[in-house]
Write an enzyme that holds these catalytic residues in place. Sequence first.
Site, short mmCIF file in Angstrom:
data_model
loop_
_atom_site.label_atom_id
_atom_site.label_comp_id
_atom_site.label_asym_id
_atom_site.label_seq_id
_atom_site.Cartn_x
_atom_site.Cartn_y
_atom_site.Cartn_z
N GLN A 128 -7.44 -4.25 -34.96
CA GLN A 128 -8.20 -3.29 -35.75
C GLN A 128 -7.70 -1.87 -35.52
O GLN A 128 -7.75 -1.38 -34.39
CB GLN A 128 -9.68 -3.39 -35.39
CG GLN A 128 -10.58 -2.39 -36.10
CD GLN A 128 -12.04 -2.57 -35.69
OE1 GLN A 128 -12.37 -3.41 -34.85
NE2 GLN A 128 -12.91 -1.78 -36.26
N GLY A 129 -7.22 -1.21 -36.56
CA GLY A 129 -6.71 0.14 -36.46
C GLY A 129 -7.69 1.16 -37.01
O GLY A 129 -7.50 1.66 -38.13
N SER A 131 -9.92 3.64 -34.57
CA SER A 131 -9.98 4.84 -33.72
C SER A 131 -8.62 5.51 -33.59
O SER A 131 -7.57 4.86 -33.61
CB SER A 131 -10.49 4.48 -32.32
OG SER A 131 -11.82 4.03 -32.37
N GLU A 246 -19.47 -6.01 -36.80
CA GLU A 246 -19.06 -5.69 -35.43
C GLU A 246 -20.27 -5.38 -34.56
O GLU A 246 -20.29 -5.70 -33.38
CB GLU A 246 -18.10 -4.50 -35.44
CG GLU A 246 -17.56 -4.16 -34.06
CD GLU A 246 -16.49 -3.08 -34.09
OE1 GLU A 246 -15.71 -3.00 -33.12
OE2 GLU A 246 -16.42 -2.33 -35.08
N SER A 387 -20.48 4.35 -30.33
CA SER A 387 -21.11 4.67 -29.05
C SER A 387 -22.63 4.57 -29.15
O SER A 387 -23.22 4.53 -30.24
CB SER A 387 -20.72 6.09 -28.63
OG SER A 387 -21.31 7.04 -29.50
N GLU A 389 -24.73 6.81 -28.56
CA GLU A 389 -25.28 7.99 -29.24
C GLU A 389 -25.27 7.80 -30.75
O GLU A 389 -26.23 8.16 -31.45
CB GLU A 389 -24.46 9.23 -28.86
CG GLU A 389 -24.62 9.68 -27.41
CD GLU A 389 -23.85 8.82 -26.42
OE1 GLU A 389 -24.08 8.97 -25.21
OE2 GLU A 389 -23.01 8.00 -26.86
#
Length: 401
Positions: A128-129, A131, A246, A387, A389
């Site tokens: 998976q590309g 980030s 995901e 994340s 957050e």
Amino acid sequence: MDMTPTADDLAFESEVRAFLAEKFTPDLREGAARQAGVFAEGELARTWHRILHEKGWIAPTWPREHGGPGWTPMQRYIYERECGLAGTPSLPAMGIALCGPVIMAFGSEAQKAFFLPKMLSGEHYWCQGFSEPGSGSDLASLRTRAVRDGDHYVVNGSKIWTTHAHEANWIFLLVRTRAEGPKQAGISFLLAPLDLPGITVTPILSMSGEHEVNQVFLDNVRVPAEYLVGEENQGWEIAKYLLTFERGGGSSAGRLNAQLARLKQVAKEQPGEDGAPLWDDPRFRERVMRLETEVMAIDWTERRQIASLAAGAVTNGATASILKLSVSEMLQKLAQLTSEALGSDALADQRHALGLHANEAPIGGAYALTPTARYLNTRAATIFGGSSEIQRGIIAKSLGL
């Protein structure tokens, strides 16, 4: 909301248990026990993939028309729970669980016919590309560019934390195809074979010692335009669809309960510095019981989601975020308490040392093989996939806060 399993569900549960008893052999169990990363590595992953593919169970969420088993939501829950309790290898999810559903929903008929069978067989191994350096949780700020040039896109940029790029032969990418306007509106979803000229994969070792992630550099890579999924600049919509899988597309309760049982056994059997097991300490037992209550809450949240899906509801983004947040934090708590229960025997990663002395038992028993590596690896659980957050922000937005 009726959560009672039917007679068919109970029969299916028996079938899954019989399959695991036969096919999840002692050598596979030993290999799975030595895994400290998120997904199983190398030959172990490929072997278990082949076994599931032969059974027709490699893609639990796929409909029958695309080669999946066509299971009900309850059957998927039962299957994932039983696999979790048994400790089967966690197979890389980037193809079957993430890219596959995207191609089914947004891909052309030609893309479905070409890619989906190869995902099922394992011929295509995906990474998976998403980030990038400086574009992790703020994914919409990505800078990898794809410029249309005739029948190709010319791609320049880099992706980071790319899980299993060193094992994979295909990658799905979010790329920027338009610079002007809102940043979310100029992103496209592109597929690329990793052997194209201009692609370089460099390893990143995690602090647990695992080689799971990598950085992928793309230097004037010419990707055929036929590998664009959906419309140009539709990538943000597609990415949001993918992230629901995901962040909440499966059941984690089985694996969490298995880890909880392991924690209890370690705490009861491992002698502490004073010779008594940590389980004798009521304060430690209270901490374990708190985790057990939280795991039970995760389990029932997953069951409610399964019941809603069975009733025809669509996947809820807020529920997916609640589960992603809860599961990732629980993984960290379980790893921490297991390390505490093992005491000093948890400090060394004994997997590599015992490779030289295969007949020796690990000091501290089988549980002492990977606790520190697992503990360190779970530090990333509250970062990858969005994340904590970010998840809290999604949950707050859904509540109108």
